[in-house]
Design a protein around this motif. Structure first.
Motif, PDB file in Angstrom:
ATOM      1  N   PHE A 241     103.455 100.487  94.153  1.00 29.54           N
ATOM      2  CA  PHE A 241     104.250  99.482  94.868  1.00 29.54           C
ATOM      3  C   PHE A 241     105.274  98.863  93.927  1.00 29.54           C
ATOM      4  CE2 PHE A 241     105.163  95.283  96.597  1.00 29.54           C
ATOM      5  CZ  PHE A 241     105.271  95.513  97.953  1.00 29.54           C
ATOM      6  N   GLU A 242     104.824  98.532  92.715  1.00 27.20           N
ATOM      7  CA  GLU A 242     105.729  97.936  91.723  1.00 27.20           C
ATOM      8  C   GLU A 242     106.901  98.861  91.442  1.00 27.20           C
ATOM      9  OE1 GLU A 242     103.455  97.020  88.186  1.00 27.20           O
ATOM     10  OE2 GLU A 242     101.698  96.629  89.417  1.00 27.20           O
ATOM     11  N   ASN A 243     106.624 100.134  91.281  1.00 25.30           N
ATOM     12  CA  ASN A 243     107.650 101.099  90.939  1.00 25.30           C
ATOM     13  C   ASN A 243     108.628 101.319  92.089  1.00 25.30           C
ATOM     14  OD1 ASN A 243     108.640 103.196  89.039  1.00 25.30           O
ATOM     15  ND2 ASN A 243     108.043 104.598  90.673  1.00 25.30           N
ATOM     16  N   ARG A 244     108.114 101.380  93.298  1.00 28.48           N
ATOM     17  CA  ARG A 244     108.971 101.616  94.469  1.00 28.48           C
ATOM     18  C   ARG A 244     109.945 100.468  94.676  1.00 28.48           C
ATOM     19  NH1 ARG A 244     111.152 105.523  96.150  1.00 28.48           N
ATOM     20  NH2 ARG A 244     109.156 106.614  95.839  1.00 28.48           N
ATOM     21  N   PHE A 245     109.488  99.239  94.458  1.00 26.01           N
ATOM     22  CA  PHE A 245     110.310  98.074  94.783  1.00 26.01           C
ATOM     23  C   PHE A 245     110.797  97.318  93.544  1.00 26.01           C
ATOM     24  CE2 PHE A 245     107.620  98.829  98.522  1.00 26.01           C
ATOM     25  CZ  PHE A 245     108.619  99.051  99.461  1.00 26.01           C
ATOM     26  N   ASP A 246     110.605  97.894  92.367  1.00 21.55           N
ATOM     27  CA  ASP A 246     111.094  97.319  91.116  1.00 21.55           C
ATOM     28  C   ASP A 246     110.591  95.895  90.910  1.00 21.55           C
ATOM     29  OD1 ASP A 246     112.423  97.150  88.696  1.00 21.55           O
ATOM     30  OD2 ASP A 246     114.351  96.605  89.600  1.00 21.55           O
ATOM     31  N   VAL A 247     109.268  95.741  91.028  1.00 26.61           N
ATOM     32  CA  VAL A 247     108.634  94.435  90.781  1.00 26.61           C
ATOM     33  C   VAL A 247     107.461  94.648  89.819  1.00 26.61           C
ATOM     34  CG1 VAL A 247     109.354  93.210  92.871  1.00 26.61           C
ATOM     35  CG2 VAL A 247     107.400  94.767  92.985  1.00 26.61           C
ATOM     36  N   PRO A 248     107.748  94.958  88.554  1.00 29.53           N
ATOM     37  CA  PRO A 248     106.688  95.368  87.628  1.00 29.53           C
ATOM     38  C   PRO A 248     105.759  94.224  87.232  1.00 29.53           C
ATOM     39  CG  PRO A 248     108.778  95.149  86.477  1.00 29.53           C
ATOM     40  CD  PRO A 248     109.090  94.999  87.930  1.00 29.53           C
ATOM     41  N   ALA A 249     104.459  94.517  87.233  1.00 36.71           N
ATOM     42  CA  ALA A 249     103.478  93.566  86.720  1.00 36.71           C
ATOM     43  C   ALA A 249     103.603  93.475  85.206  1.00 36.71           C
ATOM     44  CB  ALA A 249     102.061  94.001  87.095  1.00 36.71           C
ATOM     45  N   ALA A 250     103.201  92.327  84.661  1.00 36.33           N
ATOM     46  CA  ALA A 250     103.222  92.141  83.214  1.00 36.33           C
ATOM     47  C   ALA A 250     101.961  92.673  82.553  1.00 36.33           C
ATOM     48  CB  ALA A 250     103.398  90.655  82.881  1.00 36.33           C
ATOM     49  N   GLY A 251     100.879  92.801  83.328  1.00 38.58           N
ATOM     50  CA  GLY A 251      99.631  93.292  82.764  1.00 38.58           C
ATOM     51  C   GLY A 251      98.519  93.240  83.786  1.00 38.58           C
ATOM     52  N   ALA A 252      97.331  93.664  83.373  1.00 38.75           N
ATOM     53  CA  ALA A 252      96.160  93.686  84.258  1.00 38.75           C
ATOM     54  C   ALA A 252      94.939  93.239  83.471  1.00 38.75           C
ATOM     55  CB  ALA A 252      95.940  95.072  84.832  1.00 38.75           C
ATOM     56  N   ILE A 253      94.074  92.494  84.137  1.00 41.91           N
ATOM     57  CA  ILE A 253      92.835  92.057  83.506  1.00 41.91           C
ATOM     58  C   ILE A 253      91.887  93.232  83.340  1.00 41.91           C
ATOM     59  CG2 ILE A 253      90.830  90.547  83.772  1.00 41.91           C
ATOM     60  CD1 ILE A 253      92.645  88.677  85.413  1.00 41.91           C
ATOM     61  N   SER A 254      91.814  94.084  84.351  1.00 38.86           N
ATOM     62  CA  SER A 254      90.884  95.204  84.342  1.00 38.86           C
ATOM     63  C   SER A 254      91.648  96.521  84.464  1.00 38.86           C
ATOM     64  CB  SER A 254      89.897  95.076  85.514  1.00 38.86           C
ATOM     65  OG  SER A 254      88.999  96.151  85.542  1.00 38.86           O
ATOM     66  N   LEU A 255      91.018  97.601  84.049  1.00 36.53           N
ATOM     67  CA  LEU A 255      91.612  98.929  84.143  1.00 36.53           C
ATOM     68  C   LEU A 255      91.774  99.360  85.595  1.00 36.53           C
ATOM     69  CD1 LEU A 255      89.538 100.678  81.333  1.00 36.53           C
ATOM     70  CD2 LEU A 255      91.999 100.242  81.244  1.00 36.53           C
ATOM     71  N   SER A 256      92.473 100.465  85.772  1.00 37.55           N
ATOM     72  CA  SER A 256      92.744 100.961  87.117  1.00 37.55           C
ATOM     73  C   SER A 256      91.481 101.355  87.864  1.00 37.55           C
ATOM     74  CB  SER A 256      93.695 102.152  87.039  1.00 37.55           C
ATOM     75  OG  SER A 256      94.053 102.604  88.316  1.00 37.55           O
ATOM     76  N   ASP A 257      90.417 101.719  87.143  1.00 35.39           N
ATOM     77  CA  ASP A 257      89.169 102.077  87.815  1.00 35.39           C
ATOM     78  C   ASP A 257      88.291 100.867  88.113  1.00 35.39           C
ATOM     79  OD1 ASP A 257      88.262 101.405  85.310  1.00 35.39           O
ATOM     80  OD2 ASP A 257      87.280 103.319  84.896  1.00 35.39           O
TER      81      ASP A 257
END
Length: 340
Positions: A241-257
């Motif tokens: 979603f971030e990539n499609r609409f150019d709204v990148p997150a700064a980071g994540a607390i947990s991994l993708s899994d």
């Protein structure tokens, strides 16, 4: 996308409708967003059966007997990826070995992104476009068995560096362009399984694709002024979603899994959000909010906005998918309006 308010009754004394209904394949799907897409394609002919119930995380799931039964009677199984639900791979082999299988992340034309590495993503923000165009179908032959070990039976006490976290991020449904591709693939598979209704499946898919095109344009307009929003997500599920609409997150607390973050990862993200002017940390309904409360209390960072990748709380129907994307946009718009 429309609601299906009325469907033909399949009563035993109405022989013609009963025969027609019997020809429609039984379809099992993994998660609610995929249910919504398949529901769109099936239209008035029927609805799929959901395996991972709303509110549950697909990364690790134990099927109920009723869900195992739904899988065993399926003529067609549609799921996102072996990497998202490695347990479903084993279940399909034992319960539904003869079913037609549609792994959506493996369908031709799907936009595929590599897992992001690290707690913060600034270094990766400008790499998205490179990945987006590098994934022809031949590039899809990554090692599923490798990922099965990465996602299954992991030791939550290990640091994230002990996880094998490489390959393709499976959260591809959050790119609506992928959803457009998948509607076509779903229609093609159902048409193969049920040639008599092929035209209906294709028409329903085309209608859904057109509606998604309108939605993409609407979301681009809504998010046009949010590109500088600084937010951290609970787990790294949103880069499509971030990539499609150019709204990148700064980071994540947990991994993708969605594995538990290590103490060192928590310290890193805590330091980062206070030093870099992060405006928001998004909650997710599938995960305990206590961690966010503890880590970010007294920081002044907005922590009350809830987003999720599955559409928790939304009605399970054709409209769930577009509503899910609108909710993600709502969260980012709210964050952009918050001053840290």
């Amino acid at each position: 996308m429309r609601n299906k308010l009325l469907r033909p009754l399949c009563l035993p004394w109405l022989m013609a409708p009963a025969i027609a209904a019997a020809e429609v394949p039984t379809v099992a799907v993994d998660i609610p967003p995929v249910y919504s897409l398949v529901d769109q394609v099936m239209g008035e002919l029927g609805s799929p059966e959901l395996i991972v119930q709303p509110g549950a995380s697909p990364h690790g799931y134990s099927m109920r007997p009723s869900e195992a039964e739904a899988l065993s009677r399926a003529d067609v199984i549609v799921w996102v990826s072996d990497d998202l639900t490695p347990w479903l791979v084993r279940a399909q082999k034992s319960l539904a070995d003869g079913a037609m299988r549609v792994e959506l992340m493996e369908t031709t034309g799907t936009q595929r992104l590599e897992y992001r590495q690290g707690t913060t993503f600034d270094a990766h923000e400008h790499q998205h476009d490179e990945h987006e165009h590098e994934h022809d179908h031949a590039h899809h032959e990554h090692d599923h068995a490798h990922h099965e070990h990465a996602h299954d039976d992991h030791d939550h006490e290990h640091d994230e560096h002990d996880h094998k976290h490489e390959g393709i991020d499976p959260h591809g449904w959050l790119d609506p362009v992928n959803a457009q591709v998948w509607l076509g693939a779903i229609a093609e598979s159902l048409a193969d399984a049920d040639p008599d209704n092929a035209e209906t499946y294709q028409q329903n898919a085309a209608e859904g694709q057109a509606e998604l095109e309108t939605l993409i344009n609407t979301l681009n307009d809504r998010l046009a002024d949010t590109h500088d929003a600084r937010f951290v997500v609970f787990h790294d599920a949103y880069q499509y979603f971030e990539n499609r609409f150019d709204v990148p997150a700064a980071g994540a607390i947990s991994l993708s899994d969605a594995s538990d973050p290590s103490p060192s990862r928590i310290r890193e993200i805590q330091t980062y959000v206070t030093e870099q002017g992060v405006q928001c940390v998004f909650r997710e309904p599938q995960f305990n909010p206590a961690l966010i409360d503890i880590v970010f209390e007294d920081t002044g960072i907005e922590t009350s906005i809830v987003i999720d990748p599955l559409g928790v709380g939304l009605p399970l129907d054709t409209n769930l998918y577009p509503q899910l994307l609108n909710q993600l946009a709502d969260g980012i718009v709210s964050c952009a309006q918050h001053e840290h």
